[in-house]
Design a protein around this motif. Structure first.
Motif, PDB file in Angstrom:
ATOM      1  N   ASP A 167       6.209 -10.205 -13.056  1.00  0.00           N
ATOM      2  CA  ASP A 167       6.085 -11.645 -13.319  1.00  0.00           C
ATOM      3  C   ASP A 167       6.337 -12.446 -12.032  1.00  0.00           C
ATOM      4  O   ASP A 167       7.334 -12.235 -11.344  1.00  0.00           O
ATOM      5  N   GLY A 168       5.416 -13.323 -11.692  1.00  0.00           N
ATOM      6  CA  GLY A 168       5.553 -14.106 -10.456  1.00  0.00           C
ATOM      7  C   GLY A 168       4.987 -13.371  -9.251  1.00  0.00           C
ATOM      8  O   GLY A 168       4.907 -13.918  -8.154  1.00  0.00           O
ATOM      9  N   GLY A 169       4.582 -12.126  -9.434  1.00  0.00           N
ATOM     10  CA  GLY A 169       4.030 -11.347  -8.320  1.00  0.00           C
ATOM     11  C   GLY A 169       2.676 -10.778  -8.678  1.00  0.00           C
ATOM     12  O   GLY A 169       1.873 -11.426  -9.341  1.00  0.00           O
ATOM     13  N   SER A 170       2.417  -9.559  -8.230  1.00  0.00           N
ATOM     14  CA  SER A 170       1.109  -8.946  -8.473  1.00  0.00           C
ATOM     15  C   SER A 170       1.288  -7.569  -9.083  1.00  0.00           C
ATOM     16  O   SER A 170       2.286  -6.885  -8.812  1.00  0.00           O
ATOM     17  N   ILE A 171       0.315  -7.175  -9.884  1.00  0.00           N
ATOM     18  CA  ILE A 171       0.334  -5.817 -10.405  1.00  0.00           C
ATOM     19  C   ILE A 171      -0.926  -5.115  -9.914  1.00  0.00           C
ATOM     20  O   ILE A 171      -2.016  -5.693  -9.924  1.00  0.00           O
ATOM     21  N   LYS A 183       5.016 -14.260 -22.341  1.00  0.00           N
ATOM     22  CA  LYS A 183       4.095 -14.871 -21.373  1.00  0.00           C
ATOM     23  C   LYS A 183       4.455 -14.414 -19.953  1.00  0.00           C
ATOM     24  O   LYS A 183       5.633 -14.377 -19.607  1.00  0.00           O
ATOM     25  N   VAL A 184       3.451 -14.056 -19.173  1.00  0.00           N
ATOM     26  CA  VAL A 184       3.732 -13.702 -17.780  1.00  0.00           C
ATOM     27  C   VAL A 184       2.717 -14.351 -16.848  1.00  0.00           C
ATOM     28  O   VAL A 184       1.600 -14.671 -17.253  1.00  0.00           O
ATOM     29  N   ASP A 185       3.151 -14.513 -15.616  1.00  0.00           N
ATOM     30  CA  ASP A 185       2.252 -15.043 -14.595  1.00  0.00           C
ATOM     31  C   ASP A 185       2.083 -13.939 -13.544  1.00  0.00           C
ATOM     32  O   ASP A 185       2.907 -13.799 -12.645  1.00  0.00           O
TER      33      ASP A 185
END
Ligand SMILES: Nc1ncnc2c1ncn2[C@@H]1O[C@H](COP(=O)(O)OP(=O)(O)OP(=O)(O)O)[C@@H](O)[C@H]1O
Ligand SMILES: [Mg+2]
Length: 460
Positions: free
Chosen positions: A237-241, A276-278
Motif C-alpha cells: 500500500d502506497g508503493g508498487s507491487i 482499499k489499497v493504493d
C-alpha cells in the motif's frame, strides 16, 4: 591523418635504425627516428608516437632516463626497450619502471614484429577501456541499467514517462533481459519510491497459497489459518507491487486481480470486509500473453487492463552494441566484489562476445563475466579461454542465414562461407594454433594452410 601506427626508433647506431625502419615499413607502420635520448624525447612531444623502440644504452641521457621522461609526457605511449646481450638486468629494471617489454640484440625480425604488435594491441585496449569507462560515467546508465543502444534509450525514456503516473505497466521480454530492473526503476523514479516495492513471483508460489499470499486471510479461513494475515497487496500500500511471470496466474486469481485493478479494493481470503489499497501494479511476462488469451489461459479483460502501457525489452542479440558496455560494467562490478585485480578484456575476446547469441540474455553475460573474473590471471587480462567453450562454439558456426536464398544464391559460395565459419571456429577453439585446429578438423597442416589462403582467413 593516417591511421597507420607511428613507431619511433631511438637508437644511436645508424645501422640498427635502418634495419628496424625497413622492417617496420615493410609491415605498413610509419616510422620516425632519433639518435639520442634528448632528441627522442622531443620527438615524443612533437609526434605522439604510438610506440617507441628505445635503446637502453644511449650516450648522455640513457635509455632509463628517456623512459621516465616519455612516461611523463604521454602515459599512453608504449615503450619497448632494446638491450644488448648481457644487459638483461637493466632491461628488467626498465620493465619495472614502465616499459612494456624488451628485446635483446641480436633479435630475429619476427621477434621484433611480435613485440611491436603486442605493444600496440595493449595500447588500443587501454584506450578503449578508458573510453568505455568514461561513457559509462557520462550516460548510458539509468538507475541500475546499462545500455546505449537505440532500443535501450527508448526503454529509459518510457520509464521516465510512466514513472510519475499510476497506470499499470506490463514489461515484456525474454528471460534475463532485465524486466525486474525495469520494474524497480519505474518504482524508484516515481512518487511512490518511499513506499514498498513488493515482488510476487506467481510461478513459484503454490497455487493454493497464492491468494492468501496476495490478499491475506482471516483467522479460520482454512485449516491452518490460526491467525489473520496481511497479504502482499496490503504491504505494498502506497508503493508498487511487481507481479512477475503474471502469465502463470491461475484463472481464478486473475479475476480477483482484475477487481483490484478496477475497484482498488479486495477482500482477504475468508473475509467479508473490503480493503482499499493504493498500489501501483507492474507486471512482467516472458510468454506471449496475447497467445495465452487466444488459448483461453489468460483473461482477455485482464490482459487489456495490464497492457495499458507496455515496455518491450529486446533480447540482447538484437542490441549487440550494448555487449561491450555491459561486459565492462560487470567486469568492474565483479573485480571490486572479488577484491582481485582490475580485470579487462582483450579486444579479440570482446569481438567474440559480440558475436554470441546470448540465449540467456544479460543474465547469461553477467554469469559468464563473473566466472571469468574469478578465473582471471593476476594481471587481470581476460582472454577467451576463460569463457565456456559452448558459448564461443555457438558464435561462428551458424549456417549462413538461408534467407539469402530468397533471391537465389550460388551453392558454391554458400559452401565456401560455411567452410570459412567452421575453420574459424576450430581456430578459435584451438587458441589460433593451426596445428591444433588442423587436428580438430582432421585435416593435415598443409591442407588447412591452403584453405586459409584460399578463404583469406588471417590469424590474429
Ligand atoms: N541493462 C542492464 N544493465 C545492467 N544489468 C542488467 C541489465 N539488464 C539485466 N541486467 C542484470 O541481468 C540479470 C537479469 O535481469 P532481470 O532479473 O531483471 O531479468 P528478467 O527479465 O527479470 O529475467 P527473468 O525473466 O528470467 O526473470 C540481473 O542480475 C540484472 O541485474
Ligand atoms: Mg525476472
Amino acid at each position: 591523418m593516417s591511421t597507420r601506427p607511428l613507431i619511433l626508433v631511438i637508437d644511436d647506431e645508424e645501422i640498427m635504425r635502418e634495419v628496424i625502419t625497413t622492417l617496420l615499413e615493410q609491415e605498413g607502420y610509419r616510422v620516425s627516428w632519433a639518435a639520442t635520448g634528448e632528441a627522442g624525447v622531443e620527438k615524443v612531444e612533437e609526434e605522439s608516437p604510438h610506440l617507441v623502440l628505445l635503446d637502453l644504452m644511449l650516450p648522455e641521457m640513457g635509455g632509463l632516463a628517456a623512459l621516465e621522461k616519455i612516461g611523463q609526457i604521454d602515459s599512453e605511449t608504449v615503450v619497448v626497450m632494446i638491450s644488448a646481450y648481457g644487459s638483461v638486468g637493466n632491461a628488467v629494471e626498465a620493465t619495472k619502471a614502465g616499459a612494456f617489454d624488451f628485446i635483446t640484440k641480436p633479435f630475429k625480425n619476427e621477434e621484433l614484429l611480435l613485440v611491436v604488435k603486442n605493444g600496440l594491441k595493449k595500447r588500443s585496449l587501454e584506450i578503449e577501456n578508458r573510453q568505455l569507462k568514461r561513457t559509462l560515467k557520462e550516460r548510458d546508465t539509468f538507475e541500475k541499467m546499462v545500455g546505449k543502444s537505440e532500443e535501450m534509450q527508448q526503454v529509459f525514456d518510457l520509464i521516465t514517462q510512466v514513472a510519475p503516473r499510476r497506470s499499470t505497466v506490463l514489461v515484456v521480454g525474454e528471460s534475463g533481459t532485465g524486466k525486474e530492473l525495469v520494474a524497480k526503476a519505474i518504482h524508484h523514479c516515481g512518487s511512490r519510491s518511499k513506499g514498498a516495492f513488493v515482488t510476487v513471483n506467481s510461478g513459484s508460489i503454490p497455487i493454493d497459497l497464492l491468494e492468501s499470499e496476495l490478499f491475506g486471510h482471516v483467522k479460520g479461513a482454512f485449516t491452518g489459518a490460526t491467525s489473520s494475515k496481511q497479504g502482499l497487496f496490503e504491504i505494498a500500500d502506497g508503493g508498487s507491487i511487481f507481479l512477475d511471470e503474471v502469465g502463470t496466474l491461475p484463472l481464478d486469481t486473475q479475476s480477483k486481480l482484475l477487481r483490484v485493478i478496477q475497484e482498488r479494493e479486495f477482500r482477504r481470503v475468508g473475509g467479508l470486509e473490503n480493503i482499499k489499497v493504493d498500489v501501483r501494479i507492474i507486471a512482467a511476462t516472458n510468454v506471449d500473453l496475447k497467445e495465452a488469451v487466444e488459448k483461453h489461459l489468460f483473461r482477455e479483460d485482464l490482459y487489456y487492463r495490464l497492457n495499458v502501457i507496455s515496455i518491450m525489452l529486446p533480447p540482447l542479440r538484437e542490441r549487440k552494441g550494448d555487449v561491450p558496455l555491459l561486459a565492462e560494467h560487470f567486469l568492474q562490478r565483479f573485480s571490486q566484489e572479488n577484491d582481485g585485480p582490475d580485470c579487462r578484456l582483450d579486444p579479440l575476446t570482446m569481438k567474440l562476445l559480440m558475436e554470441c547469441d546470448w540465449p540467456g540474455n544479460v543474465r547469461e553475460l553477467e554469469n559468464v563475466m563473473e566466472r571469468a573474473v574469478v578465473l582471471a590471471p593476476d594481471d587481470g587480462l581476460i582472454t577467451q579461454d576463460l569463457f565456456p567453450r559452448e558459448l564461443l562454439a555457438s558464435t561462428s558456426v551458424r549456417l549462413g542465414r538461408l534467407n539469402s536464398l530468397e533471391n537465389g544464391a550460388s551453392l558454391k559460395d554458400l559452401v565456401l562461407e560455411y567452410e570459412k565459419k567452421v575453420i574459424l571456429t576450430a581456430l578459435q577453439q584451438a587458441d589460433w594454433s593451426q596445428k591444433k585446429a588442423a587436428s580438430l578438423l582432421r585435416v593435415n597442416r598443409s591442407t588447412l594452410n591452403e584453405k586459409l589462403k584460399r578463404l583469406n582467413i588471417k590469424i590474429p
